[in-house]
Enzyme design. Structure first.
Site, PDB file in Angstrom:
ATOM      1  CB  CYS A   2      -0.859   0.035   1.249  1.00 19.96           C
ATOM      2  SG  CYS A   2      -1.981  -1.346   1.386  1.00 19.96           S
ATOM      3  NE  ARG A  27       5.207   1.596  -1.303  1.00 16.72           N
ATOM      4  CZ  ARG A  27       5.936   1.696  -0.207  1.00 16.72           C
ATOM      5  NH1 ARG A  27       7.120   2.252  -0.258  1.00 16.72           N
ATOM      6  NH2 ARG A  27       5.484   1.264   0.938  1.00 16.72           N
ATOM      7  CD1 TRP A  74       0.038  -5.685  -3.319  1.00 16.18           C
ATOM      8  CD2 TRP A  74       0.179  -6.429  -1.215  1.00 16.18           C
ATOM      9  NE1 TRP A  74       0.692  -6.886  -3.335  1.00 16.18           N
ATOM     10  CE2 TRP A  74       0.795  -7.363  -2.068  1.00 16.18           C
ATOM     11  CE3 TRP A  74       0.141  -6.699   0.152  1.00 16.18           C
ATOM     12  CZ2 TRP A  74       1.370  -8.539  -1.604  1.00 16.18           C
ATOM     13  CZ3 TRP A  74       0.714  -7.863   0.615  1.00 16.18           C
ATOM     14  CH2 TRP A  74       1.325  -8.775  -0.265  1.00 16.18           C
ATOM     15  CG  ASN A  98       0.295   2.437   3.573  1.00 19.07           C
ATOM     16  OD1 ASN A  98      -0.717   2.460   2.887  1.00 19.07           O
ATOM     17  ND2 ASN A  98       1.459   2.885   3.152  1.00 19.07           N
ATOM     18  N   GLY A  99      -0.670  -0.835   6.340  1.00 22.13           N
ATOM     19  CA  GLY A  99      -0.406  -1.722   7.468  1.00 22.13           C
ATOM     20  C   GLY A  99      -1.641  -2.515   7.844  1.00 22.13           C
ATOM     21  CD  GLU A 485      18.306 -13.355  -6.041  1.00 16.27           C
ATOM     22  OE1 GLU A 485      17.709 -13.791  -5.057  1.00 16.27           O
ATOM     23  OE2 GLU A 485      18.007 -12.280  -6.588  1.00 16.27           O
ATOM     24  CE  LYS A 489      15.173 -11.298  -8.621  1.00 22.39           C
ATOM     25  NZ  LYS A 489      15.951 -11.075  -7.417  1.00 22.39           N
ATOM     26  CD  GLU A 492      11.217 -11.618  -7.743  1.00 25.28           C
ATOM     27  OE1 GLU A 492      12.443 -11.538  -7.634  1.00 25.28           O
ATOM     28  OE2 GLU A 492      10.436 -11.003  -7.000  1.00 25.28           O
ATOM     29  CG  HIS A 508      20.865 -36.537  -1.132  1.00 30.23           C
ATOM     30  ND1 HIS A 508      21.194 -37.735  -0.529  1.00 30.23           N
ATOM     31  CD2 HIS A 508      22.042 -35.925  -1.415  1.00 30.23           C
ATOM     32  CE1 HIS A 508      22.515 -37.823  -0.432  1.00 30.23           C
ATOM     33  NE2 HIS A 508      23.049 -36.736  -0.968  1.00 30.23           N
ATOM     34  CE  LYS A 607      12.603  -2.704  -5.076  1.00 32.43           C
ATOM     35  NZ  LYS A 607      13.402  -3.832  -5.587  1.00 32.43           N
TER      36      LYS A 607
HETATM   37  C1  F6R Z   1      12.960 -10.531  -4.795  1.00 34.72           C
HETATM   38  C2  F6R Z   1      12.884  -9.457  -3.834  1.00 34.72           C
HETATM   39  C3  F6R Z   1      12.403  -9.775  -2.458  1.00 34.72           C
HETATM   40  C4  F6R Z   1      13.108  -8.888  -1.421  1.00 34.72           C
HETATM   41  C5  F6R Z   1      12.499  -9.126  -0.032  1.00 34.72           C
HETATM   42  C6  F6R Z   1      13.215  -8.342   1.044  1.00 34.72           C
HETATM   43  O1  F6R Z   1      13.479 -10.089  -6.011  1.00 34.72           O
HETATM   44  O2  F6R Z   1      13.169  -8.330  -4.129  1.00 34.72           O
HETATM   45  O3  F6R Z   1      12.580 -11.120  -2.166  1.00 34.72           O
HETATM   46  O4  F6R Z   1      14.472  -9.171  -1.417  1.00 34.72           O
HETATM   47  O5  F6R Z   1      11.150  -8.757  -0.049  1.00 34.72           O
HETATM   48  O6  F6R Z   1      13.159  -6.974   0.809  1.00 34.72           O
HETATM   49  P1  F6R Z   1      14.204  -5.986   1.447  1.00 34.72           P
HETATM   50  O7  F6R Z   1      15.534  -6.295   0.880  1.00 34.72           O
HETATM   51  O8  F6R Z   1      13.714  -4.607   1.074  1.00 34.72           O
HETATM   52  O9  F6R Z   1      14.167  -6.215   2.933  1.00 34.72           O
END
Ligand code: F6R
Length: 612
Positions: A2, A27, A74, A98-99, A485, A489, A492, A508, A607
């Site tokens: 949000c 975001r 959101w 928000n929250g 990672e 990527k 997502e 395994h 984000k």
């Molecule tokens: C994936 C991604 C998320 C963030 C996670 C933590 O590409 O960006 O997995 O890494 O939400 O966010 P931060 O680093 O802002 O604490």
């Protein structure tokens, strides 16, 4: 997640609020709304979907006003519908939030008993009704909000306006970020300063528990009913430099910004092939006393922590644990004396990481334990930086794409600098090794640039992925977290199911998944594990799996039947995880573009995850 924007001015601010919401789009959100006070009325529009839909509605309805609040939602409580979108109204009060209000159901039951009718499924609507109800006992909007806040449990930020107070915006920060943008004869609020950068570069960062009253000319901040002074900070102009430029997506731009971002990050700490004397000098005493490290982070930042664990133990002989914040915060871990707690976070506002940090600090204080806390973070003004003893900034610049790229590789560079510093303080690393690693760090931006030259070959590989439904990523040692990672990527942004594994784990279990429909991505730098990794590749090929290999140019691994190889320029084994991040980012990016997904704002994701 949000987003809140609000303002009080002399001019019409509808377009400023819409522009602010657009700047928060990155975001992640599913609906948007806006309310303005004009002529003693609350004028409101809300729309599901993009801010552009809301903008169109505001233009068509000719909404104007000099006091207003706006929101991108959101969904947490209730589906993404127009009725659930903010602002929520009760009588003459409008609220954005928000929250999460954790006790909203109890409050809702009480309010319904008093005759209040709910028009949404949200937790937010209780706040609007509570303020409306409190106004029965006071004419002051500020006093009404002050009465309501102690009734709310949870982490939240609020923006509140009322038709009888056309020059007054009340805002609350309690566990969810909120900044005040200071203008001339006008003032604004937002959950992220980025929203307000076109209007001002002067900000007041509210602290937890702050309630503020903004008029056109004044800003008053209260803590426990007492007026307090919060400094106005001026923001560096470079922070505002966030546009897509020549790139089709922010993510691609951010991938290409990595050489510079890493250069910036290491430059703050290095003088030639040595650490600068003043680099983390204020932390030296704390570093001398630490005996182990606990890293806490989420998602991609957690993967950076996993790599740091290898480095801490191999390079400077300091034991290191790393854990996902959402688990750590709830499992009552033992707080150990003389531990350095490192929170890694791009945003510095991630709710789980912040909660884990706060809980650790509280429990260490209760037992009078000697611990030291540190943030590795990309946002200098974030809660995490403010609440830790020490911080080390990743100088990546704003990261807008939801999928973290340059924040991740700069986290790795920052972690290496930190490890060298701690190793020096504890005299557990040879000076020669420090010098060699620093020389390699300086060289890394160039190796990344050369790796980016392979973009066309990686695009070609991605064309072979478009129809796939599943994928495995394999690596060993510090490439295991890169495999995780890479899988994160890919899933997502392309929505292809992907898993990362330590290649040694193949036998395994995951080997059972391998058939001729299963692409397997291999990360093969030239290191001590290369021969073992080659055996793992054989195991995959023997079961008909198709290999997509990012391999050191001198690894001896070549393209052949069902084995596609992109050669990566050589880099020292220790820094290879930084460089091998690049091809997995590019692969995911191209696959996502080919599949037509919303690369910068993938579905269901945000984000900055400021709620649990
Ligand atoms: C994936 C991604 C998320 C963030 C996670 C933590 O590409 O960006 O997995 O890494 O939400 O966010 P931060 O680093 O802002 O604490």
């Amino acid at each position: 997640m949000c987003g809140i924007v609000g303002g009080v001015a002399e001019r019409n601010i509808s377009n400023i609020l819409i522009e602010g919401l657009k700047r928060l789009e990155y975001r992640g959100y599913d609906s948007a709304g806006l309310a303005l006070i004009n002529g003693g009325h609350v004028l409101r529009e809300r729309r599901v979907g993009k801010v552009a839909n809301l903008e169109q509605a505001v233009i068509e309805a000719e909404l104007t006003g000099s006091l207003g609040i706006a929101h991108t939602r959101w969904a947490t409580h209730g589906k993404p519908t127009e009725n659930n979108a903010h602002p929520h109204i009760s009588g003459n009060v409008a609220v954005v939030h928000n929250g999460i209000i954790e006790n909203f159901q109890e409050l809702k039951d009480d309010l319904e008993a008093l005759g209040y009718v709910f028009t949404s499924q949200t937790d937010t609507e209780v706040v609007a009704h509570l303020v409306n109800d409190a106004l029965k006992s006071t004419p002051s909007l500020l006093e009404a909000v002050k009465q309501v806040v102690p009734q709310l449990k949870g982490a939240y930020a609020l923006g509140i306006i009322h038709t009888d107070h056309p020059d007054e915006l009340i805002t609350v920060r309690e566990g969810s970020p909120l900044v005040i943008g200071v203008g001339i004869g006008e003032n604004f609020i937002s959950s992220d300063q980025l929203a307000l950068l076109p209007i001002t570069n002067r900000f007041i960062y509210l602290e937890e528990g702050d309630i503020a009253r903004l008029t056109r000319e004044t800003i008053e901040v209260f803590v426990d009913g007492q007026l307090v002074n919060r400094p106005v900070k001026e923001l560096d102009a470079t922070v505002s430099n966030a546009s897509k430029g020549e790139y089709k997506h922010y993510m691609l731009k951010e991938i290409y910004e990595q050489p510079e971002a890493i250069q910036q990050t290491i430059s703050q700490a290095l003088n030639g092939n040595a650490l600068r004397e003043d680099f983390l000098a204020q932390a030296e005493q704390d570093f001398a006393s630490i005996q182990q490290v606990q890293i806490i982070a989420c998602g991609t930042s957690y993967h950076a922590g996993m790599i740091a664990k290898y480095w801490f133990e191999q390079l400077i002989d300091v034991p290191c644990q790393v854990e996902i914040a959402s688990e750590y915060r709830y499992r009552t871990p033992v707080i150990v004396n003389n531990t350095l707690y490192i929170c890694i976070s791009q945003s510095g506002e991630t709710a789980d990481t912040l909660a884990a940090l706060r809980d650790t600090q509280k429990r260490a204080a209760a037992k009078a334990l000697n611990i030291c806390t540190m943030a590795i973070c990309n946002v200098a003004t974030s809660s995490m930086v403010r609440e830790t003893h020490h911080s080390l900034l990743t100088l990546a610049g704003p990261e807008i794409g939801v999928a973290s790229t340059k924040a991740f590789t700069t986290q790795l560079a920052a972690l290496m600098l930190l490890i060298l510093k701690i190793g020096q303080v504890k005299q557990s690393i040879a000076e020669k090794t420090v010098t060699e690693i620093i020389a390699e760090l300086w060289h890394t931006p160039k190796v990344i640039l050369d790796t980016l030259q392979h973009n066309p070959a990686i695009l070609h590989l991605s064309e072979l992925f478009v129809e796939k439904n599943h994928c495995l990523f394999l690596g060993r040692g510090t490439q295991f977290p890169i495999a995780l990672e890479g899988a994160l990527k890919l899933k997502e942004i392309s929505y292809i199911h992907a898993e990362g594994y330590a290649a040694g784990e193949l036998k395994h279990g995951p080997l059972a998944l391998v058939d001729n429909e299963m692409p397997v991505v291999i990360l093969a730098p030239k290191d001590d594990m290369l021969d073992k990794l080659k055996s793992n590749m054989e195991e995959v090929q023997a079961r008909g799996g198709e290999l997509f290999v990012f391999a050191d140019e001198h690894s001896g691994i070549k393209t052949k039947e069902r084995q596609h190889v992109v050669h990566i320029p050589s880099i020292s084994a220790v820094l290879a995880p930084i460089v091998y991040s690049i091809p997995v980012q590019l692969l995911s990016y191209h696959v996502a573009v080919l599949r037509g997904t919303d690369v910068d704002q993938p579905r269901n994701l945000a984000k900055s995850v400021t709620v649990e």
